[in-house]
Scaffold this active site. Structure first.
Site, PDB file in Angstrom:
ATOM      1  N   GLU A  41       0.899  -1.225  -0.033  1.00  0.00           N
ATOM      2  CA  GLU A  41      -0.021  -0.037   0.154  1.00  0.00           C
ATOM      3  C   GLU A  41       0.904   1.219  -0.044  1.00  0.00           C
ATOM      4  OE1 GLU A  41      -2.319   0.853   3.518  1.00  0.00           O
ATOM      5  OE2 GLU A  41      -3.467   2.203   2.520  1.00  0.00           O
ATOM      6  N   ARG A 266       6.096 -12.991   9.310  1.00  0.00           N
ATOM      7  CA  ARG A 266       6.870 -11.524   8.917  1.00  0.00           C
ATOM      8  C   ARG A 266       8.147 -11.646   9.603  1.00  0.00           C
ATOM      9  NH1 ARG A 266       4.901  -6.920   9.120  1.00  0.00           N
ATOM     10  NH2 ARG A 266       2.690  -7.270   9.073  1.00  0.00           N
ATOM     11  N   LYS A 276       4.752   0.320  10.546  1.00  0.00           N
ATOM     12  CA  LYS A 276       4.805   1.657   9.819  1.00  0.00           C
ATOM     13  C   LYS A 276       4.173   2.557  10.528  1.00  0.00           C
ATOM     14  CE  LYS A 276       3.714   0.362   4.973  1.00  0.00           C
ATOM     15  NZ  LYS A 276       2.929   0.355   3.957  1.00  0.00           N
TER      16      LYS A 276
END
Length: 564
Positions: A41, A266, A276
């Site tokens: 994104e 992850r 983020k």
RNA sequence: UGCGGAAUCGUCUAAUUGGUCAAGACACGGCACUUUGAAUGCCGCAAUGCGGGUUCAAGUCCCGCUUCCGCAUCCA
């Protein structure tokens, strides 16, 4: 067509995802084709965690002769921007991957998605809901609380079609209505309790402008985008495991190509943030100089710090692909950084914390040139010359007045070798009024020019130096971890993340560098001998005035014992 | 308390799908070499979460437990 990877090392064991891919190729699933994708994104800069995903997706495609798409998952205009789109493309390229013509945007599918939503409405599988976000949440129930049907769940197809068209036409305000899939308000999987497909957002989109005021959600977008692009293996992280049933439900309801979603753990690295949100807070709070601050775990930060792309790739390849949520030691990353730089970085002599040495038996006003290998690991790197004279600087830490036995650098009455030059002996220590050492009076042995004494006497230590007369001042930035706790960002209740920042994560020094470094170009990497790897900062350097970033220290074999 | 995942050296991963003394890398320690206490080479260290069961044989299969992670955004 088979890649001539005759680089046969070992019968490389496949991780579980590569195993699935290999099995699918063998069974001719998807016609034996493999198409993966990296779908960020565009709402922030890529970080080390994304690097792993990039290496996995592009890596698999490359290995099996498939393709990997770059797709921007730009379904939420609130947080997205072209600034991020550009940085992401730059970072992926820098990492060494190429998407060719396969650049896509989820926003390119908005029309198709809309048509498919209409189809689901017609099939009685979606409806327009009047509930507010809070009400929806309340109706959804909880883990041990039953869900309640929306009062609008059984609206007629005609009414839904009309309302949905009016949503698109902009007749309603943000949040006033939503389109939801009609699945099961009592599913044990919360994602299946009539999830939202569209929300109303009167907002400008960085690509579609003001064409839309309704935007599809992640769930309603992702699988269909994968499907449209003919993705065969949709690889994502573990937190999407609970979304897979919904992913599957949508493509089945639409009767379109069904990619397989596969989840892996992850990447987590000690002392390193990969949230983020928290990285954004660091930037916005001014705790770092920006997304590309060399302390940031962003790809742009690591690039500026001097981490080579191949080191990042090696690191990602060696952290493994599993479903186990672990924490990888930062030391492993540094191992590959040093390994890469050791082969490629030219050596240089730099004194970061200078102590003056006067060689009393060296003629005043004279100097000579000494030769030095640029890189002992690479003969083709050649040699360079550096001036030597009566006054030198050495590293303050390389001298000790009352040295312990295991200290084999310079001390009073003992000899060391000056790298690429002569043996040096310290005779006298000069201190200022406060007792601080300000100068060493030494003598050298001109017979030891080759680094060896004709009489065969040995020295244990070799130290680096720089000619005081010829050395150039340069700014050197010493970086350390941003967070001292292994689990960075793990802040106890009531404490502020920003208070846990390592106050010594950046130390700025004025160093004495050998003259050849004045010519260094932005981005060049060097090994400052016995100190560490440094690169020329690409932003703050100017011609003839390089600023150096410490990429990583050299491993230190000397560890003074704290014990007395 | 629900659903979905996951548990192997300090850390990250392997183990021919039930078959030698559970392997490698990092970290750590030691030795050798060295005009970088780096690099390189060699040696060492150290693990199957717990309890039952099946079997000649279990890290791998079965049952029970424990712990950890994720999930109740109109975020992704």
């Amino acid at each position: 067509m088979n890649a001539p990877e005759s680089d046969n090392t070992e019968p490389e064991r496949l991780d579980f995802i590569r195993q699935i891919v290999a099995d699918d190729i063998a069974s001719k699933k998807n016609g034996g084709k493999v198409v993966t994708r990296f779908p960020p994104e565009p709402n922030g800069y890529l970080h080390i965690g994304h690097a792993k995903s990039i290496c996995l997706n592009f890596g698999i495609a490359k290995e099996v002769g498939g393709t990997c798409h770059l797709r921007f998952d730009d379904t939420n205009p609130e947080k997205e921007d072209t600034e991020y789109v550009e940085s992401i493309m730059e970072d992926v390229r820098w990492l060494g991957f190429d998407w060719g013509d396969n650049l896509f945007y989820a926003s390119d599918y908005f029309d198709q998605l809309y048509d498919w939503a209409v189809k689901l409405i017609k099939d009685g599988k979606a409806y327009v809901c009047d509930l507010s976000a809070d009400e929806v949440s309340e109706y959804r129930g909880g883990w041990n609380k039953e869900g309640k049907d929306s009062p609008n769940r059984d609206r007629s197809v005609e009414e839904n079609l009309d309302l949905f068209a009016r949503m698109k036409a902009g007749e309603f305000k943000d949040g006033e209505k939503s389109l939801r899939a009609k699945i099961d308000m009592n599913s044990s999987n919360m994602n299946l309790r009539d999830p939202a497909m569209y929300r109303i957002r009167h907002q400008h989109h960085h690509r579609t402008g003001d064409k839309w005021c309704i935007y599809p959600t992640y769930d309603w977008t992702h699988g269909q985008s994968d499907s449209l692009e003919g993705i065969t293996h949709s690889i994502c992280t573990l937190e999407f495991e609970n979304h897979r049933p919904l992913y599957d439900w949508y493509v089945e309801a639409l009767g379109i190509h069904h990619p397989q979603q596969i989840e892996f753990a992850r990447l987590n690295v000690t002392h390193t943030l990969t949230s983020k949100r928290k990285l954004l807070a660091l930037v916005e709070g001014g705790h770092v100089s920006g997304w590309d601050d060399p302390r940031m775990p962003t790809i742009s930060g690591m690039r500026r710090r001097g981490y080579p792309a191949d080191a990042l790739r090696d690191f990602c390849a060696h952290t493994g692909v599993t479903k186990f949520n672990g924490m990888t030691d930062l030391a492993l990353l540094e191992l590959y950084v040093r390994g890469s730089l050791n082969k490629t970085a030219n050596r240089a002599m730099v004194i970061i914390d200078p102590l003056k040495v006067v060689i009393e038996n060296y003629p005043e006003g004279e100097s000579e040139m000494r030769q030095a290998k640029n890189n002992p690991e690479d003969d083709e790197a050649g040699i360079r010359e550096m001036p030597f004279g009566r006054e030198l600087y050495i590293e303050r830490a390389d001298f000790m007045e009352d040295a312990p036995k295991k200290f084999f650098r310079l001390t009073v009455g003992k000899e060391v070798r000056l790298k690429n030059a002569f043996f040096l002996k310290c005779n006298e220590v000069i201190k200022d009024d406060s007792g601080e050492i300000v100068e060493l009076r030494c003598t050298y042995d001109p017979e030891t020019s080759g680094g060896k004494a004709p009489d065969g006497r040995k020295v244990k230590g070799t130290i680096h130096w720089v000619s005081a007369e010829h050395a150039v001042d340069a700014e050197v930035r010493l970086y350390d971890v941003l967070f001292e706790q292994e689990k960075a960002g793990d802040v106890p209740d009531g404490e502020d993340l920003m208070d846990t920042i390592n106050p010594k994560s950046l130390e700025v020094k004025q160093a004495k560098v050998e003259p050849s470094l004045v010519k260094a170009q932005a981005g060049d990497s060097f090994q400052f001998e016995r100190t560490g790897y440094f690169c020329v900062d690409a932003k703050d350097s100017s011609p003839g005035k390089p600023v150096f970033n410490r990429t990583v220290t050299l491993k230190s074999g000397y560890k003074p014992k704290p014990a007395e």
